[in-house]
Design a protein around this motif. Structure first.
Motif, PDB file in Angstrom:
ATOM      1  N   UNK A  48       0.830  -1.206   0.000  1.00 46.34           N
ATOM      2  CA  UNK A  48       0.000   0.000   0.000  1.00 46.34           C
ATOM      3  C   UNK A  48       0.862   1.253   0.000  1.00 46.34           C
ATOM      4  N   UNK A  49       2.019   1.173   0.674  1.00 47.59           N
ATOM      5  CA  UNK A  49       2.916   2.333   0.735  1.00 47.59           C
ATOM      6  C   UNK A  49       3.745   2.494  -0.539  1.00 47.59           C
ATOM      7  N   UNK A  50       3.793   1.445  -1.388  1.00 45.22           N
ATOM      8  CA  UNK A  50       4.577   1.498  -2.620  1.00 45.22           C
ATOM      9  C   UNK A  50       3.892   2.346  -3.673  1.00 45.22           C
ATOM     10  N   UNK A  51       4.686   3.113  -4.398  1.00 45.53           N
ATOM     11  CA  UNK A  51       4.152   3.982  -5.449  1.00 45.53           C
ATOM     12  C   UNK A  51       4.682   3.486  -6.792  1.00 45.53           C
ATOM     13  N   UNK A  52       3.777   3.271  -7.740  1.00 46.50           N
ATOM     14  CA  UNK A  52       4.178   2.834  -9.074  1.00 46.50           C
ATOM     15  C   UNK A  52       4.647   4.047  -9.872  1.00 46.50           C
ATOM     16  N   UNK A  53       5.966   4.255  -9.862  1.00 46.70           N
ATOM     17  CA  UNK A  53       6.533   5.393 -10.581  1.00 46.70           C
ATOM     18  C   UNK A  53       7.016   4.987 -11.972  1.00 46.70           C
ATOM     19  N   UNK A  54       6.478   3.892 -12.493  1.00 49.43           N
ATOM     20  CA  UNK A  54       6.792   3.457 -13.847  1.00 49.43           C
ATOM     21  C   UNK A  54       8.225   2.978 -14.003  1.00 49.43           C
ATOM     22  N   UNK A  55       8.923   3.537 -15.003  1.00 52.54           N
ATOM     23  CA  UNK A  55      10.290   3.115 -15.314  1.00 52.54           C
ATOM     24  C   UNK A  55      11.243   3.331 -14.144  1.00 52.54           C
TER      25      UNK A  55
END
Length: 132
Positions: A48-55
């Motif tokens: 939940x704390x992880x952010x999908x910042x792509x590349x």
């Protein structure tokens, strides 16, 4: 998996990925690669704390695995997914993930708890690279 003559365990790479604070769950498969024999393809679910910042996230995770195991174990492709295909007993269906990684027709999905998961994963697939 056999990557450029090195035997690499899928469990080893999965463990390294889950060791990163942003990753909640991971599944790794070996996909056919013309250069290395097999390429490592990882599917990860973020915390939940992880952010999908792509590349940026993909490069961070590849670097994490490279430092943890070694550069040869860096996944060639990492896909952030919402859910992994699991059977009713909770086992991850790596056979289906391998089908996706190799752009093959999906096999039997009747044993999955939720077969719509495969559609969600297929939608995230990058376009196939152009042939030279």
């Amino acid at each position: 998996m056999n990557v450029s003559g090195h035997r690499i365990s899928t469990t080893e790479v999965e463990s390294s990925l889950v060791g990163h604070p942003a990753v909640a769950e991971a599944a790794v498969v070996g996909a056919t690669d013309p250069t290395t024999g097999q390429g490592i393809v990882a599917f990860v679910i973020l915390r939940e704390s992880g952010v999908d910042s792509g590349d940026e996230l993909v490069q961070t995770l590849r670097t994490h695995v490279g430092k943890d195991i070694g550069p040869i174990a860096k996944p060639r492709q990492i896909m952030v997914v919402q859910e992994l295909p699991k059977t009713r007993s909770g086992k991850i269906m790596r056979r289906l993930l391998r089908d996706i990684a190799e752009n093959r027709e999906l096999g039997d999905v009747t044993t999955l708890t939720d077969s719509s998961v495969m559609n969600l994963i297929k939608e995230k697939l990058p376009a196939a690279p152009a042939e030279d």
